[in-house]
Motif scaffolding. Sequence first.
Motif, PDB file in Angstrom:
ATOM      1  N   VAL A 136       0.851  -1.192   0.000  1.00 48.60           N
ATOM      2  CA  VAL A 136       0.000   0.000   0.000  1.00 48.60           C
ATOM      3  C   VAL A 136       0.883   1.237   0.000  1.00 48.60           C
ATOM      4  O   VAL A 136       2.072   1.167   0.296  1.00 48.60           O
ATOM      5  N   ASN A 154      -2.548  -0.182  -3.483  1.00 47.66           N
ATOM      6  CA  ASN A 154      -3.753   0.351  -2.839  1.00 47.66           C
ATOM      7  C   ASN A 154      -3.360   1.405  -1.818  1.00 47.66           C
ATOM      8  O   ASN A 154      -2.241   1.419  -1.303  1.00 47.66           O
ATOM      9  N   CYS A 212      -3.388   3.149   1.849  1.00 52.17           N
ATOM     10  CA  CYS A 212      -3.448   2.655   3.234  1.00 52.17           C
ATOM     11  C   CYS A 212      -4.810   2.990   3.842  1.00 52.17           C
ATOM     12  O   CYS A 212      -5.300   4.117   3.735  1.00 52.17           O
TER      13      CYS A 212
END
Length: 268
Positions: free
Chosen positions: A178, A261, A263
């Motif tokens: 992430v 992605n 966090c």
Amino acid sequence: MKQKKQKKEVRVLRQKASLTVECAVVLPLFFFAVVILAGLLDSYRITTVIQSALCESAKELGMYAYCQEDDTQSPVGTVSNAVCQIYAKRKVQEKLTGEALLGVVGGVHGINLAQSVYENGRISLKASFFYQAPFTPFQTFPVRLQVKGQARAWIGYTPKEELLQEEEMVYVTDWESVYHTSASCSHLKISVQGMSYSHAEQKKNIYGEKYHSCERCMETGEKPTTVYVTSTGNRYHKDKECGGLTRHVKLVKKSQVKHLNVCDRCGG
């Protein structure tokens, strides 16, 4: 005997006459070639001097291209087409002072700089003149020569519109999948503490999650005496230098981590 002597004298006279005819034909051609070569070298000398003057003028004008109309610090004022022509002509005349301009039709006043312009942030100085080989006994026609000097104006750099928009920067580590929007995210700011294995098995982190064995530094079924945990993580580690505990944080452009992605703690 006398006839042989006469024939020999005739042959000698014929050879001398032949040499005279050859010299009469070759010498003018040789002289013409020398004159042409001298003319080429002279024209090259003159164009080189003019080229040097134009390049110097273009660089100097480029330094003052940023000046405004009311700028009293500029020795040339606001750079324009007229200023380019006048400044370049003065510089060319200075460079040609003391130079022999026998081949230039009209001398220094025959050098035309009317095509010198300042446009699109570039100083472009052009000098054209007619050159005729001097001291030639043959009728020759003047040849038009053109010399050019250019320089970019020092007016700064205007980036493209898309570059003017600052791109968002995010934080990533070597191991996480992430990216983080805040440098103070609890995933990045960690505090490691040691405890017994049995205690770690029963303990929970601040989010209420139980600790599990680290897949990187611990083998299946292994039960070390001391393990290391963080208050925000959900793994216990036997190695304090495990990659799950260390954080090598890098600041990168968001466009470079499109495959990651965000966090859920700092970017959710």
